[in-house]
Design a protein around this motif. Structure first.
Motif, PDB file in Angstrom:
ATOM      1  N   SER B  79      46.209  44.970  50.246  1.00 13.53           N
ATOM      2  CA  SER B  79      47.060  45.341  49.112  1.00 13.53           C
ATOM      3  C   SER B  79      47.695  44.064  48.559  1.00 13.53           C
ATOM      4  CB  SER B  79      48.140  46.322  49.562  1.00 13.53           C
ATOM      5  OG  SER B  79      49.016  46.639  48.500  1.00 13.53           O
ATOM      6  N   VAL B  80      47.180  43.586  47.429  1.00 19.85           N
ATOM      7  CA  VAL B  80      47.663  42.310  46.904  1.00 19.85           C
ATOM      8  C   VAL B  80      48.943  42.509  46.096  1.00 19.85           C
ATOM      9  CG1 VAL B  80      45.416  41.197  46.875  1.00 19.85           C
ATOM     10  CG2 VAL B  80      46.166  42.511  44.861  1.00 19.85           C
ATOM     11  N   GLN B  81      49.712  41.443  46.036  1.00 18.09           N
ATOM     12  CA  GLN B  81      50.950  41.416  45.269  1.00 18.09           C
ATOM     13  C   GLN B  81      50.848  40.364  44.171  1.00 18.09           C
ATOM     14  OE1 GLN B  81      53.278  43.762  46.090  1.00 18.09           O
ATOM     15  NE2 GLN B  81      51.677  44.376  47.548  1.00 18.09           N
ATOM     16  N   VAL B  82      51.719  40.484  43.176  1.00 17.60           N
ATOM     17  CA  VAL B  82      51.732  39.502  42.091  1.00 17.60           C
ATOM     18  C   VAL B  82      51.933  38.090  42.646  1.00 17.60           C
ATOM     19  CG1 VAL B  82      52.965  38.736  40.034  1.00 17.60           C
ATOM     20  CG2 VAL B  82      52.503  41.165  40.364  1.00 17.60           C
ATOM     21  N   SER B  83      52.733  37.984  43.691  1.00 17.93           N
ATOM     22  CA  SER B  83      53.025  36.682  44.293  1.00 17.93           C
ATOM     23  C   SER B  83      51.824  36.059  44.993  1.00 17.93           C
ATOM     24  CB  SER B  83      54.175  36.814  45.290  1.00 17.93           C
ATOM     25  OG  SER B  83      53.848  37.763  46.292  1.00 17.93           O
ATOM     26  N   ASP B  84      50.744  36.813  45.158  1.00 16.36           N
ATOM     27  CA  ASP B  84      49.513  36.265  45.764  1.00 16.36           C
ATOM     28  C   ASP B  84      48.677  35.499  44.733  1.00 16.36           C
ATOM     29  OD1 ASP B  84      49.117  39.268  47.726  1.00 16.36           O
ATOM     30  OD2 ASP B  84      50.042  37.359  48.294  1.00 16.36           O
ATOM     31  N   SER B  85      49.055  35.533  43.485  1.00 20.01           N
ATOM     32  CA  SER B  85      48.320  34.816  42.442  1.00 20.01           C
ATOM     33  C   SER B  85      48.320  33.323  42.749  1.00 20.01           C
ATOM     34  CB  SER B  85      48.945  35.071  41.065  1.00 20.01           C
ATOM     35  OG  SER B  85      48.880  36.446  40.736  1.00 20.01           O
ATOM     36  N   ALA B  86      47.141  32.749  42.899  1.00 10.79           N
ATOM     37  CA  ALA B  86      47.002  31.358  43.323  1.00 10.79           C
ATOM     38  C   ALA B  86      45.509  31.030  43.325  1.00 10.79           C
ATOM     39  CB  ALA B  86      47.588  31.145  44.718  1.00 10.79           C
ATOM     40  N   VAL B  87      45.196  29.808  43.727  1.00 12.38           N
ATOM     41  CA  VAL B  87      43.801  29.422  43.956  1.00 12.38           C
ATOM     42  C   VAL B  87      43.568  29.354  45.461  1.00 12.38           C
ATOM     43  CG1 VAL B  87      42.010  27.712  43.543  1.00 12.38           C
ATOM     44  CG2 VAL B  87      43.761  28.108  41.813  1.00 12.38           C
ATOM     45  N   GLY B 103      35.285  24.314  49.541  1.00 10.66           N
ATOM     46  CA  GLY B 103      34.603  24.964  48.450  1.00 10.66           C
ATOM     47  C   GLY B 103      35.309  24.632  47.146  1.00 10.66           C
ATOM     48  N   SER B 104      34.805  25.160  46.057  1.00  8.42           N
ATOM     49  CA  SER B 104      35.337  24.810  44.740  1.00  8.42           C
ATOM     50  C   SER B 104      36.568  25.620  44.355  1.00  8.42           C
ATOM     51  CB  SER B 104      34.256  25.003  43.673  1.00  8.42           C
ATOM     52  OG  SER B 104      33.782  26.327  43.717  1.00  8.42           O
ATOM     53  N   GLY B 105      36.938  26.584  45.182  1.00 11.60           N
ATOM     54  CA  GLY B 105      38.150  27.350  44.914  1.00 11.60           C
ATOM     55  C   GLY B 105      37.881  28.603  44.101  1.00 11.60           C
ATOM     56  N   THR B 106      38.693  29.626  44.353  1.00  8.58           N
ATOM     57  CA  THR B 106      38.622  30.882  43.600  1.00  8.58           C
ATOM     58  C   THR B 106      40.025  31.231  43.128  1.00  8.58           C
ATOM     59  OG1 THR B 106      36.797  31.691  44.975  1.00  8.58           O
ATOM     60  CG2 THR B 106      38.002  33.328  43.671  1.00  8.58           C
ATOM     61  N   ARG B 107      40.166  31.337  41.822  1.00  7.50           N
ATOM     62  CA  ARG B 107      41.482  31.683  41.267  1.00  7.50           C
ATOM     63  C   ARG B 107      41.685  33.185  41.313  1.00  7.50           C
ATOM     64  NH1 ARG B 107      45.167  29.132  38.461  1.00  7.50           N
ATOM     65  NH2 ARG B 107      43.796  27.312  38.167  1.00  7.50           N
ATOM     66  N   LEU B 108      42.820  33.610  41.860  1.00 11.52           N
ATOM     67  CA  LEU B 108      43.186  35.030  41.921  1.00 11.52           C
ATOM     68  C   LEU B 108      44.371  35.264  40.991  1.00 11.52           C
ATOM     69  CD1 LEU B 108      43.186  37.903  43.160  1.00 11.52           C
ATOM     70  CD2 LEU B 108      44.700  37.005  44.937  1.00 11.52           C
ATOM     71  N   LEU B 109      44.246  36.253  40.133  1.00 10.94           N
ATOM     72  CA  LEU B 109      45.337  36.661  39.250  1.00 10.94           C
ATOM     73  C   LEU B 109      45.619  38.129  39.515  1.00 10.94           C
ATOM     74  CD1 LEU B 109      47.277  36.144  36.909  1.00 10.94           C
ATOM     75  CD2 LEU B 109      45.411  36.720  35.340  1.00 10.94           C
ATOM     76  N   VAL B 110      46.853  38.408  39.930  1.00  7.52           N
ATOM     77  CA  VAL B 110      47.254  39.783  40.213  1.00  7.52           C
ATOM     78  C   VAL B 110      48.226  40.227  39.129  1.00  7.52           C
ATOM     79  CG1 VAL B 110      48.308  41.365  41.867  1.00  7.52           C
ATOM     80  CG2 VAL B 110      46.993  39.390  42.692  1.00  7.52           C
ATOM     81  N   ARG B 111      47.875  41.322  38.457  1.00  7.06           N
ATOM     82  CA  ARG B 111      48.693  41.851  37.370  1.00  7.06           C
ATOM     83  C   ARG B 111      49.591  42.973  37.884  1.00  7.06           C
ATOM     84  NH1 ARG B 111      46.885  39.554  32.846  1.00  7.06           N
ATOM     85  NH2 ARG B 111      44.702  38.990  32.626  1.00  7.06           N
ATOM     86  N   PRO B 112      50.836  43.044  37.364  1.00  9.24           N
ATOM     87  CA  PRO B 112      51.762  44.103  37.819  1.00  9.24           C
ATOM     88  C   PRO B 112      51.235  45.490  37.468  1.00  9.24           C
ATOM     89  CG  PRO B 112      52.917  42.427  36.517  1.00  9.24           C
ATOM     90  CD  PRO B 112      51.440  42.136  36.400  1.00  9.24           C
TER      91      PRO B 112
END
Lengths: 115, 112
Positions: B79-87, B103-112
């Motif tokens: 269960s992701v939270q907005v605060s988990d938004s990061a690379v 690795g090259s990184g994966t950007r995560l964006l969590v919307r409210p």
């Protein structure tokens, strides 16, 4: 909680100028690393120190980059002359070293912009 | 040579959704595996690690299991939270070198 310190946090310099970054590892950490992170990519190792000795500098562009860790504590990374392609985040990390001690702790980085 | 491959981002999720970020690796021997997280404008923070096959690393609700048979180390959170938004960066280290390969990184964006 002990942290890796880096300065400056941001640096803007003109092409062909000299620039230097400083890193102070966690106290007691024998191994120090400098990584370069180009925007949108993962960090890549530039140089690794064990105490004051260089262990790996195979990816360091030695014609313009130099690194030192004179007393085996803090370290300086220098670029002279800077080129546009050097714009990146420069990250310092440290670890306690030794077999099994794999955890590396990173500083906040220095964001370099070359104009 | 050694390498790490991550799924490309950005990954966009709604709050409380399930997260999976895929990571596979190529390495000789038996590397240790890591997930690092990078918040905007900051350095990397170690999120979790696993040092041998079938180990499960966990921290802050994130988990990843070292699968030698599939050379994978996928990151999951229930269960992701907005605060988990990061690379998020997957990385390995071989015993002999102590050099982290990212690795090259994966950007995560969590919307409210």
């Amino acid at each position: 909680e002990a942290e890796v310190a880096q300065s400056p946090r941001y640096k803007i310099t003109e092409k062909s100028q000299a620039v230097a970054f400083w890193c102070d590892p966690i106290s007691g950490h024998a191994t120090l690393y400098w990584y370069r992170q180009i925007l949108g990519q993962g960090p890549e190792l530039l140089v690794q120190f064990q105490d004051e000795s260089v262990v790996d500098d195979s990816q360091l562009p030695k014609d313009r980059f130099s690194a030192e860790r004179l007393k085996g504590v803090d370290s300086t990374l220098k670029i002279q002359p800077a080129e546009l392609g050097d714009s990146a985040m420069y990250l310092c990390a440290s670890s306690s070293g030794g077999r099994g001690a794999y955890e590396q702790y990173f500083g906040p980085g220095t964001r370099l912009t070359v104009t | 040579g050694d390498s790490v491959t991550q799924m490309e981002g950005p990954v966009t999720l709604s709050e409380e959704a399930f997260l999976t970020i895929n990571c596979t690796y190529t390495a000789t021997g038996y590397p240790s595996l890591f997930w690092y997280v990078q918040y905007p404008g900051e350095g990397l923070q170690l999120l979790l690690k696993a040092t041998k096959a079938d180990d499960k690393g966990s921290n802050k609700g994130f988990e990843a299991t070292y699968r030698k048979e599939t050379t994978s180390f996928h990151l999951e959170k229930g269960s992701v939270q907005v605060s988990d938004s990061a690379v998020y960066f997957c990385a390995l280290i071989r015993d002999s070198s102590y050099k982290l390969i990212f690795g090259s990184g994966t950007r995560l964006l969590v919307r409210p």
